[in-house]
Design an enzyme around this catalytic site. Structure first.
Site, PDB file in Angstrom:
ATOM      1  N   GLN A 278      -0.423   2.529  -5.877  1.00  0.00           N
ATOM      2  CA  GLN A 278      -1.845   2.799  -5.680  1.00  0.00           C
ATOM      3  C   GLN A 278      -2.682   2.553  -6.930  1.00  0.00           C
ATOM      4  O   GLN A 278      -3.768   1.976  -6.866  1.00  0.00           O
ATOM      5  CB  GLN A 278      -2.012   4.245  -5.208  1.00  0.00           C
TER       6      GLN A 278
ATOM      7  N   ARG B  68       0.854  -1.188   0.000  1.00  0.00           N
ATOM      8  CA  ARG B  68       0.000   0.000   0.000  1.00  0.00           C
ATOM      9  C   ARG B  68       0.897   1.247   0.000  1.00  0.00           C
ATOM     10  O   ARG B  68       1.096   1.897   1.027  1.00  0.00           O
ATOM     11  CB  ARG B  68      -0.921  -0.022   1.214  1.00  0.00           C
TER      12      ARG B  68
ATOM     13  N   SER C 181      -7.930  -2.667  -3.704  1.00  0.00           N
ATOM     14  CA  SER C 181      -8.669  -1.440  -3.406  1.00  0.00           C
ATOM     15  C   SER C 181      -9.768  -1.176  -4.422  1.00  0.00           C
ATOM     16  O   SER C 181     -10.899  -0.833  -4.060  1.00  0.00           O
ATOM     17  CB  SER C 181      -7.711  -0.243  -3.356  1.00  0.00           C
TER      18      SER C 181
ATOM     19  N   ASP D 206      -3.485  -1.219  -7.641  1.00  0.00           N
ATOM     20  CA  ASP D 206      -3.998  -1.976  -6.504  1.00  0.00           C
ATOM     21  C   ASP D 206      -5.376  -2.583  -6.800  1.00  0.00           C
ATOM     22  O   ASP D 206      -6.405  -1.920  -6.654  1.00  0.00           O
ATOM     23  CB  ASP D 206      -4.062  -1.048  -5.292  1.00  0.00           C
TER      24      ASP D 206
ATOM     25  N   TYR E  64       0.351   5.196  12.914  1.00  0.00           N
ATOM     26  CA  TYR E  64      -0.793   4.356  13.234  1.00  0.00           C
ATOM     27  C   TYR E  64      -0.747   3.925  14.694  1.00  0.00           C
ATOM     28  O   TYR E  64       0.323   3.808  15.294  1.00  0.00           O
ATOM     29  CB  TYR E  64      -0.817   3.110  12.351  1.00  0.00           C
TER      30      TYR E  64
END
Length: 380
Positions: free
Chosen positions: A127, A122, A133, A130, A231
């Site tokens: 992107q 990711r 997604s 992907d 995170y």
């Protein structure tokens, strides 16, 4: 001129195709000849004539495989379904590497280079390639629409001469790509939406879509570890217990629950227990997007709608496939972006160095061997 072959998908219930007529021009511009197995796009509504009009050649499967330098696939073909493929051909697409070690061995035995795009990291660079997604986005949308059709009441608040109808309540568990789209869609349909996730830091994403975050307040000592990249890390057992109790009470008041939690290479985590199902109102609906990986919901069955305690549980396995036109177009763009990134314009050939980060992440087999570090030991 290098050749790309697109085969018809043989998985039961799969309607998508790995290339659409709209994507043909992009590949042709790079310098590829495109072979389409006869009927490959029919279940997605793409006729052979539409491919032919775009410059593709319609051929039997055997001819496509015999001529292909690259084969694109939405779902992993079985090795037997690739009989006649040339050694060194590149198989690119959704190859479900965790599902079947024997299949990876079969790819190695064919001598093909297999690239699993669901293993892309990711990152910003990856992107546009992907597939997880792009397809999860559509699956999340379909989950909300499916829940609305299964529910025995309307979603938005309505005011009529006979009185007002309150809005239905929808709860989304798991706020990844699919979950965010499920939230947005349920909101557009008029439901009162709430959501939760194992990551408390996604509160703002939930709120940005007009939904209510369902999280216990974090107390001193709740965060046991911190993760990189901003995170949240692992939460304390005390926090997890408080959060579970909050979620249990919240589920009981919902008309719709949509679960989306998946862990690559492991069974889906259990989010809704039988006791929680029993607490819900009869006629409520749960859509389990993780049914194919074991299910987030106790009692869910992949590909089926079952009822427990008066609650419908939809084991959704084909959310993106049911939107085959859009799903196929997005999938084809993902594949194009991956291939275009390694296209040598001067040589009119693919240059895919093994030390490239995205190649290292996706390459499963080459030279007759399973080379991906996650899967080679298990296949030895």
């Amino acid at each position: 001129m290098p050749t790309i072959a697109v085969l018809g998908e043989r998985a039961m219930g799969e309607h998508r195709v790995a290339m659409t007529p709209a994507a043909l021009a992009r590949f042709a511009k790079l310098g590829f000849a495109v072979l389409i197995e006869a009927g490959a796009g029919a279940r997605a509504g793409f006729a052979d004539a539409a491919y032919a009009a775009g410059g593709a050649t319609i051929v039997p499967r055997e001819e496509a495989l015999a001529s292909a330098d690259v084969v694109l696939a939405v779902r992993p073909p079985q090795p037997a379904d690739l009989a006649g493929v040339k050694q060194g051909t590149k198989l690119i697409g959704g190859l479900a590497p965790y599902a079947d070690a024997a299949r990876l061995g079969g790819y190695a035995g064919l001598g093909i280079d297999a690239y699993a795009l669901e293993l892309l990291p990711r990152t910003t660079r990856a992107q546009a390639m992907d597939i997880l997604s792009s397809q999860a986005n559509l699956a999340g949308y379909h989950a909300a629409v499916r829940a609305a059709t299964e529910l025995d009441r309307c979603l938005p608040m309505m005011t009529t001469a006979a009185g007002s109808i309150p809005a239905a309540k929808a709860f989304v568990m798991g706020v990844g790509v699919a979950g965010l789209q499920a939230i947005a869609t349920a909101r557009r349909l008029g439901a009162i939406v709430s959501a939760t996730d194992v990551r408390p830091e996604v509160r703002e994403q939930i709120q940005s879509l007009g939904a209510k975050p369902v999280f216990e307040e974090i107390r001193e000592g709740d965060e046991v570890t911190k993760a990189a990249g901003g995170y949240a890390g692992e939460m304390s057992e005390g926090y997890r217990q408080r959060q579970a109790a909050l979620v249990s009470g919240h589920i009981a008041a919902q008309d719709i629950v949509i679960t989306t939690a998946l862990i690559p290479g492991r069974p889906a985590p259990r989010l809704v227990s039988d006791a929680q199902l029993a607490s819900m109102k009869p006629g409520s609906v749960i859509v389990d997007l993780a049914a194919e990986s074991g299910g987030n919901v106790e009692g869910s069955v992949a590909g089926e709608t079952v009822e427990r305690h008066g609650v419908k549980i939809v084991g959704l396995v084909d959310g993106a496939s049911r939107l085959a036109v859009d799903a196929s177009n997005l999938f084809a763009r993902n594949c194009y972006n991956f291939i275009e990134a390694y296209w040598n314009k001067a040589d009119k050939a693919l240059a895919m160095p093994a030390d490239d980060a995205l190649i290292a992440a996706t390459l499963l087999t080459t030279g007759g061997h399973i080379v991906h570090q996650r899967f080679a030991p298990a296949a030895a």
